[in-house]
Scaffold this motif. Sequence first.
Motif, PDB file in Angstrom:
ATOM      1  N   THR A 281       3.005   3.336  -0.180  1.00 28.50           N
ATOM      2  CA  THR A 281       4.276   3.737  -0.789  1.00 28.50           C
ATOM      3  C   THR A 281       4.947   2.492  -1.394  1.00 28.50           C
ATOM      4  N   TYR A 282       5.957   2.754  -2.172  1.00 32.74           N
ATOM      5  CA  TYR A 282       6.715   1.642  -2.760  1.00 32.74           C
ATOM      6  C   TYR A 282       7.266   0.741  -1.660  1.00 32.74           C
ATOM      7  N   GLY A 283       7.811   1.325  -0.588  1.00 40.60           N
ATOM      8  CA  GLY A 283       8.372   0.534   0.499  1.00 40.60           C
ATOM      9  C   GLY A 283       7.317  -0.331   1.168  1.00 40.60           C
ATOM     10  N   GLU A 284       6.116   0.213   1.342  1.00 40.77           N
ATOM     11  CA  GLU A 284       5.039  -0.557   1.977  1.00 40.77           C
ATOM     12  C   GLU A 284       4.588  -1.709   1.059  1.00 40.77           C
ATOM     13  N   ARG A 285       4.512  -1.442  -0.231  1.00 38.58           N
ATOM     14  CA  ARG A 285       4.117  -2.516  -1.155  1.00 38.58           C
ATOM     15  C   ARG A 285       5.172  -3.617  -1.164  1.00 38.58           C
ATOM     16  N   LEU A 286       6.415  -3.229  -1.038  1.00 38.33           N
ATOM     17  CA  LEU A 286       7.513  -4.196  -1.073  1.00 38.33           C
ATOM     18  C   LEU A 286       7.443  -5.185   0.092  1.00 38.33           C
ATOM     19  N   GLU A 287       6.801  -4.808   1.180  1.00 32.89           N
ATOM     20  CA  GLU A 287       6.681  -5.685   2.346  1.00 32.89           C
ATOM     21  C   GLU A 287       5.562  -6.711   2.199  1.00 32.89           C
ATOM     22  N   MET A 288       4.764  -6.601   1.136  1.00 27.06           N
ATOM     23  CA  MET A 288       3.667  -7.541   0.927  1.00 27.06           C
ATOM     24  C   MET A 288       4.220  -8.911   0.522  1.00 27.06           C
ATOM     25  N   PRO A 289       3.488  -9.996   0.794  1.00 29.60           N
ATOM     26  CA  PRO A 289       3.999 -11.346   0.498  1.00 29.60           C
ATOM     27  C   PRO A 289       4.280 -11.551  -0.984  1.00 29.60           C
ATOM     28  N   GLU A 290       5.418 -12.178  -1.268  1.00 30.81           N
ATOM     29  CA  GLU A 290       5.810 -12.554  -2.639  1.00 30.81           C
ATOM     30  C   GLU A 290       6.059 -11.353  -3.557  1.00 30.81           C
ATOM     31  N   MET A 291       6.145 -10.142  -2.996  1.00 34.16           N
ATOM     32  CA  MET A 291       6.295  -8.947  -3.832  1.00 34.16           C
ATOM     33  C   MET A 291       7.780  -8.627  -4.024  1.00 34.16           C
ATOM     34  N   SER A 292       8.245  -8.704  -5.273  1.00 33.58           N
ATOM     35  CA  SER A 292       9.635  -8.364  -5.570  1.00 33.58           C
ATOM     36  C   SER A 292       9.766  -6.851  -5.717  1.00 33.58           C
ATOM     37  N   ASP A 293      11.004  -6.363  -5.715  1.00 36.75           N
ATOM     38  CA  ASP A 293      11.198  -4.922  -5.830  1.00 36.75           C
ATOM     39  C   ASP A 293      10.685  -4.399  -7.178  1.00 36.75           C
ATOM     40  N   ARG A 294      10.925  -5.156  -8.250  1.00 36.62           N
ATOM     41  CA  ARG A 294      10.463  -4.722  -9.567  1.00 36.62           C
ATOM     42  C   ARG A 294       8.941  -4.744  -9.659  1.00 36.62           C
ATOM     43  N   ARG A 295       8.329  -5.791  -9.112  1.00 35.71           N
ATOM     44  CA  ARG A 295       6.869  -5.888  -9.176  1.00 35.71           C
ATOM     45  C   ARG A 295       6.209  -4.806  -8.332  1.00 35.71           C
ATOM     46  N   ALA A 296       6.823  -4.451  -7.212  1.00 35.70           N
ATOM     47  CA  ALA A 296       6.258  -3.411  -6.352  1.00 35.70           C
ATOM     48  C   ALA A 296       6.159  -2.076  -7.086  1.00 35.70           C
ATOM     49  N   GLU A 297       7.068  -1.835  -8.028  1.00 37.49           N
ATOM     50  CA  GLU A 297       7.063  -0.578  -8.782  1.00 37.49           C
ATOM     51  C   GLU A 297       5.861  -0.479  -9.711  1.00 37.49           C
ATOM     52  N   ILE A 298       5.420  -1.605 -10.265  1.00 42.20           N
ATOM     53  CA  ILE A 298       4.446  -1.569 -11.369  1.00 42.20           C
ATOM     54  C   ILE A 298       3.089  -2.158 -11.015  1.00 42.20           C
ATOM     55  N   ILE A 299       2.908  -2.635  -9.788  1.00 40.10           N
ATOM     56  CA  ILE A 299       1.691  -3.374  -9.460  1.00 40.10           C
ATOM     57  C   ILE A 299       0.441  -2.492  -9.476  1.00 40.10           C
ATOM     58  N   VAL A 300       0.573  -1.199  -9.141  1.00 43.36           N
ATOM     59  CA  VAL A 300      -0.612  -0.328  -9.144  1.00 43.36           C
ATOM     60  C   VAL A 300      -1.169  -0.208 -10.554  1.00 43.36           C
ATOM     61  N   ALA A 301      -0.304   0.068 -11.522  1.00 40.34           N
ATOM     62  CA  ALA A 301      -0.757   0.169 -12.910  1.00 40.34           C
ATOM     63  C   ALA A 301      -1.309  -1.162 -13.400  1.00 40.34           C
ATOM     64  N   GLY A 302      -0.633  -2.261 -13.054  1.00 44.68           N
ATOM     65  CA  GLY A 302      -1.099  -3.579 -13.481  1.00 44.68           C
ATOM     66  C   GLY A 302      -2.461  -3.926 -12.914  1.00 44.68           C
ATOM     67  N   ALA A 303      -2.662  -3.635 -11.625  1.00 46.11           N
ATOM     68  CA  ALA A 303      -3.952  -3.925 -10.998  1.00 46.11           C
ATOM     69  C   ALA A 303      -5.060  -3.086 -11.610  1.00 46.11           C
ATOM     70  N   LEU A 304      -4.740  -1.844 -11.955  1.00 42.28           N
ATOM     71  CA  LEU A 304      -5.753  -0.970 -12.540  1.00 42.28           C
ATOM     72  C   LEU A 304      -6.134  -1.432 -13.953  1.00 42.28           C
ATOM     73  N   ILE A 305      -5.167  -1.947 -14.698  1.00 42.27           N
ATOM     74  CA  ILE A 305      -5.491  -2.512 -16.016  1.00 42.27           C
ATOM     75  C   ILE A 305      -6.521  -3.619 -15.864  1.00 42.27           C
ATOM     76  N   LEU A 306      -6.278  -4.520 -14.915  1.00 41.31           N
ATOM     77  CA  LEU A 306      -7.201  -5.635 -14.718  1.00 41.31           C
ATOM     78  C   LEU A 306      -8.574  -5.152 -14.273  1.00 41.31           C
ATOM     79  N   LEU A 307      -8.621  -4.194 -13.358  1.00 36.48           N
ATOM     80  CA  LEU A 307      -9.906  -3.700 -12.869  1.00 36.48           C
ATOM     81  C   LEU A 307     -10.710  -3.040 -13.982  1.00 36.48           C
ATOM     82  N   GLU A 308     -10.079  -2.208 -14.777  1.00 34.34           N
ATOM     83  CA  GLU A 308     -10.794  -1.544 -15.867  1.00 34.34           C
ATOM     84  C   GLU A 308     -11.258  -2.546 -16.915  1.00 34.34           C
ATOM     85  N   ALA A 309     -10.423  -3.544 -17.201  1.00 34.30           N
ATOM     86  CA  ALA A 309     -10.826  -4.571 -18.168  1.00 34.30           C
ATOM     87  C   ALA A 309     -12.027  -5.349 -17.659  1.00 34.30           C
TER      88      ALA A 309
END
Length: 557
Positions: A281-309
């Motif tokens: 969940t967003y709350g669980e991602r937010l507890e990860m190290p160095e993860m800001s609230d804004r980054r926690a919202e978009i990290i799934v899409a960002g990680a998937l872009i990198l994986l597909e590339a």
Amino acid sequence: MTDIAPLPTANPIPHRSLDPAQGDRIVAAIDVGTNSIHMVVVRIDPTLPAFYIIAKEKDTVRLGERCPDTGDLTAAAMDRALSALQRCQARAQSLKVEEIVAVATSAVREAPNGLDFIRTVKQELGLSIDLIAGAEEARRIYLGVLSGMELHQQPHIIIDIGGGSTELILGSGQEPRSLSSTKVGAVRLTTEFVTTDPISDGEFQYLRAFLRGMLERPVEELRNRLQPEEVPKLVGTSGTIEILAMIHAHQHLGTIPDPLHGYAFSRSDLQAMVQQLRRMTYGERLEMPEMSDRRAEIIVAGALILLEAMTLLGTDSITICERALREGVIVDWMLTHGLIEDRLRFQSSIRYRSVLRAATKFHVNLPYGERVAAFALSLFDQLQGQLHEWGAVERELLWAAAILHNAGHYVTHSAHHKHSYYLVRHGGLLGYTETELEVIANLARYHRKSGPKKKHENYRNLAGKRHRRMVDQLSPLLRLAVALDRQQIGAIAQVTCVYDGSDRRLALHLEPTDPGNSCDLELWSLGEKKEEFERTYGVKILPCLQTPSRSPNPPVS
């Protein structure tokens, strides 16, 4: 995808020579992105040349937040961005910077009110923001990477995942082989495709399929630039990739390296991180190290872009480079100001090569264009300090417009000056900001027929009064230059300007290439073209033909 033409043997637009006695210079670069506004302040040692980062600022303002009905940047997003820019400006000024160079990317590029936002920043803060196209953004990212990483003449693919776009670059330390910018970014995809938390299987699979479809073409075009035996390394920049590196380091090392520069992780480890993040969940991602609230919202899409590339590219690992667009803006500033003459020297001619490539693309008569450009620069240089005060930057824009002024013939002869405007403005010239492209296109537009008028849309598109004055004063120079090669055979060898300020008269002494040539067409054309120049500068032009022995014929009034 934009590929780069071969490096020419000469550059007619020389940069200022390096002065070893010159002291350090402090410059700030601001990247106005879709998700964040970043600034670096650097101290440049012009004797090396090299730069050192002395301060950094970052503010996640989510400027890419747009009205779903109009596509406009929202008032709230623009207010957040304006406040962040004000803080950056204050910080830069406290460090006594010589100049603040700011660029805006996809969010401002695509929004209908993007230019309004830039004008507001200029009005309220006095800060100019250059809007850069996707390929130009990729080029400057490449410059930034080269400033911090040695590629050892081996092919490298650089990927930068932003909030609104993803850039892919192929290079080996010299000129880039390809540059591309694709409209897939972490903020854009999250906004458009993710409504569940954690993301549902349906949304995840749809997002994955969409990404593959969007990335297939740029990846294929990039791979076509590789030799069969080449196995490129992958370099990653941007906040999304750095956060993924931090997650990986924390899970595998128990600590996060500082700096992250040079840290690497594998595609299989990225696959595991993507699976982990998609189930949180967003709350669980937010507890990860160095993860800001804004980054926690978009990290799934960002990680998937990198994986597909990485999957499409067939690369097994990625290495982090902490330098990217902001540092590339600094390198580009150093190139523009003549502070780099050896390492990265190839980039100093990027504008020249890009203009020549466009000339070839639009079937421009290049020898003719070069003669017109030579006349335009000669007039510019001789009249500088007497009739105008423009400098090296404006001189280079005039050169580009002179080379391409006849590009509109590629469409049709009728009203070709208007077609020249369109082709130059949208021809994908590299090395220029959007503001500079608008100036070049307007200069080409006004090489013939009526002069600049407020009712002309292209003239209104210029960034402000200074740029309109630039077009007002430089387009008459181009008109005279065109007249000086009316026959397009090089009938005039050179022109010498003699200005008499007491009675506001400008004599143009024309030396024919062939002493027996009366150059009647050129003299007639000057008579036709000089009116705009005379009106703009308040002078009377007197052309006169002379032989190489310098015996002038009577002036033609």
